[in-house]
Design an enzyme around this catalytic site. Structure first.
Site, short mmCIF file in Angstrom:
data_model
loop_
_atom_site.label_atom_id
_atom_site.label_comp_id
_atom_site.label_asym_id
_atom_site.label_seq_id
_atom_site.Cartn_x
_atom_site.Cartn_y
_atom_site.Cartn_z
N ASN A 272 60.43 7.46 -25.12
CA ASN A 272 60.12 6.98 -24.35
C ASN A 272 59.40 6.11 -25.42
O ASN A 272 58.28 6.55 -26.25
CB ASN A 272 58.47 6.41 -23.03
N ASP B 62 57.82 3.00 -25.15
CA ASP B 62 56.94 1.61 -25.52
C ASP B 62 55.96 1.13 -26.57
O ASP B 62 55.37 0.22 -27.03
CB ASP B 62 56.02 1.93 -23.56
N HIS B 63 55.29 2.95 -27.15
CA HIS B 63 54.08 2.50 -27.47
C HIS B 63 54.55 2.19 -29.20
O HIS B 63 53.93 2.05 -30.13
CB HIS B 63 53.76 3.58 -28.00
N HIS C 238 59.70 1.08 -20.44
CA HIS C 238 58.71 0.46 -19.18
C HIS C 238 58.32 -0.72 -19.08
O HIS C 238 57.38 -1.13 -19.88
CB HIS C 238 57.12 1.20 -18.64
N ARG D 129 56.91 -3.17 -18.04
CA ARG D 129 55.23 -3.70 -16.77
C ARG D 129 54.99 -5.47 -16.84
O ARG D 129 55.71 -6.53 -17.24
CB ARG D 129 53.76 -3.38 -18.07
N ARG E 90 53.04 -5.94 -21.54
CA ARG E 90 52.13 -5.58 -23.03
C ARG E 90 52.49 -4.50 -24.13
O ARG E 90 52.88 -4.95 -25.21
CB ARG E 90 50.71 -4.98 -22.49
N HIS E 91 53.68 -3.94 -23.58
CA HIS E 91 54.68 -3.74 -24.99
C HIS E 91 56.24 -4.10 -24.98
O HIS E 91 56.81 -5.21 -25.83
CB HIS E 91 53.91 -2.12 -25.14
N GLU F 163 61.45 2.16 -16.23
CA GLU F 163 60.36 2.08 -15.52
C GLU F 163 59.89 0.84 -14.75
O GLU F 163 59.64 0.44 -16.13
CB GLU F 163 59.49 2.73 -16.27
N THR G 184 50.30 4.25 -16.74
CA THR G 184 50.77 5.15 -15.17
C THR G 184 49.45 6.42 -14.98
O THR G 184 49.19 7.32 -15.65
CB THR G 184 51.92 5.20 -14.83
N GLU H 28 60.81 12.51 -10.43
CA GLU H 28 60.41 13.10 -12.04
C GLU H 28 58.50 13.21 -11.13
O GLU H 28 58.00 12.32 -11.17
CB GLU H 28 60.37 11.17 -12.92
N HIS I 50 54.71 12.71 -18.25
CA HIS I 50 53.31 12.08 -18.21
C HIS I 50 52.33 13.35 -18.80
O HIS I 50 52.38 14.28 -18.55
CB HIS I 50 53.02 11.94 -17.27
N GLY J 7 57.10 9.89 -24.81
CA GLY J 7 56.95 9.39 -25.25
C GLY J 7 55.24 9.06 -26.15
O GLY J 7 55.51 9.51 -27.39
N HIS J 8 53.87 9.07 -25.79
CA HIS J 8 53.13 9.16 -26.59
C HIS J 8 53.07 10.33 -27.38
O HIS J 8 52.41 9.71 -28.95
CB HIS J 8 52.07 8.77 -25.58
N1 PXP Z 1 57.17 8.83 -17.45
C1 PXP Z 1 56.29 7.90 -17.14
C2 PXP Z 1 56.86 7.40 -15.65
C3 PXP Z 1 55.99 7.32 -17.78
O1 PXP Z 1 55.11 6.30 -16.72
C4 PXP Z 1 55.52 7.60 -18.43
C5 PXP Z 1 54.34 6.46 -19.73
O2 PXP Z 1 54.95 5.77 -19.73
C6 PXP Z 1 56.13 8.55 -19.08
C7 PXP Z 1 56.69 9.13 -18.93
C8 PXP Z 1 55.80 8.65 -20.40
O3 PXP Z 1 54.14 9.33 -20.63
P1 PXP Z 1 53.93 9.96 -21.96
O4 PXP Z 1 53.39 8.97 -22.84
O5 PXP Z 1 52.14 9.97 -21.80
O6 PXP Z 1 54.42 10.79 -22.79
#
Ligand code: PXP
Length: 237
Positions: A7, A9-10, A43, A45, A49-50, A70, A101, A151, A191, A213-214
């Site tokens: 992911n 997003d960040h 994602h 949103r 925001r990202h 997502e 989320t 998921e 997540h 992701g993070h």
């Molecule tokens: N899966 C889903 C459905 C999510 O919403 C997210 C966060 O956007 C992730 C995975 C990734 O989570 P993390 O950034 O905590 O690894």
């Protein structure tokens, strides 16, 4: 061998900190694929925001592995997905003020609404995944609306402070994964997963994909994106 979806997003979050063009999530996607990831996750949103609509369109052109979008389960997002046609759509709950989320979808309580969106996406030729808590009732409800994947939300496992809590969450994830597999639904997990806590999950054979992701982006800031992706890919495999 389990797959890794990264992911990004960040990467866009860092870009938005200055409102400019850097770092470009598209450049990150290229590096993520070169490092051996099996897919990209973003994602889109409601508040953008990202990740932005334009990022999504560019990623659709560029991603050669798998693009997992997502999004919230509503008509305006479904319209975007039908236009972009990602390889997979993951429906997630979305609350405007949340940092990330917070929980899985209430498939039991929102079955009709979700079914309508799932059917729309299926008619557009896209497989659909639902982000759900590891709860047997939610898995059964997901099966009733004919989704392709679930998921499993690993947030409670990731946040567990006591070993006893961690064991209980692991057992719940394992049971939910087994039931989904038995019902013919593909199982992924995500997540809050990190280089430390992902290891124990990989003992659950039904989980065939991890979306992370993070933790990867945080590590990439210090050691570089390719190395961070490669290390995580090794752990989930
Ligand atoms: N899966 C889903 C459905 C999510 O919403 C997210 C966060 O956007 C992730 C995975 C990734 O989570 P993390 O950034 O905590 O690894």
């Amino acid at each position: 061998m389990a797959r890794l979806g990264v992911n990004i997003d960040h990467v866009a979050t860092v870009r938005q900190a200055r409102g400019g063009r850097e770092p470009d999530p598209i450049a990150a996607a290229v590096l993520v694929e070169l490092a051996g990831a099996d897919g990209l996750v973003v994602h889109l949103r409601e508040d953008r925001r990202h990740i932005h609509d334009q990022d999504l369109a560019r990623l659709r052109e560029l991603v050669q592995t798998k693009l997992n979008l997502e999004m919230a389960a509503d008509d305006s997002m479904a319209k975007i997905a039908l236009n972009i046609k990602p390889h997979l759509v993951t429906l997630v709950p979305e609350r405007r003020l949340e940092l990330t989320t917070e929980g899985g979808l209430d498939v039991v309580g929102q079955r009709e609404k979700l079914k309508r969106i799932v059917d729309l996406l299926h008619d557009g030729g896209m497989p659909v995944s639902l982000f759900v808590d590891p709860d047997l009732g939610q898995i059964k409800a997901a099966h009733k609306i004919a989704v392709d994947y679930v998921e499993l939300h690993t947030g409670r496992y990731a946040n567990a402070r006591l070993l006893k809590e961690e064991e209980a969450e692991l057992a719940a994830i394992s049971q939910a994964a087994r039931l989904a597999y038995k019902l013919g639904i593909g199982v992924s997990a995500g997540h809050g997963l990190t280089y430390r806590n992902v290891k124990r999950l990989t003992q659950i054979p039904e989980i065939v994909e991890y979306n992370i992701g993070h933790s990867i982006i945080a590590r990439a800031v210090l050691i570089g994106l390719e190395r961070a992706v490669r290390e995580m890919k090794q752990l989930v495999s």
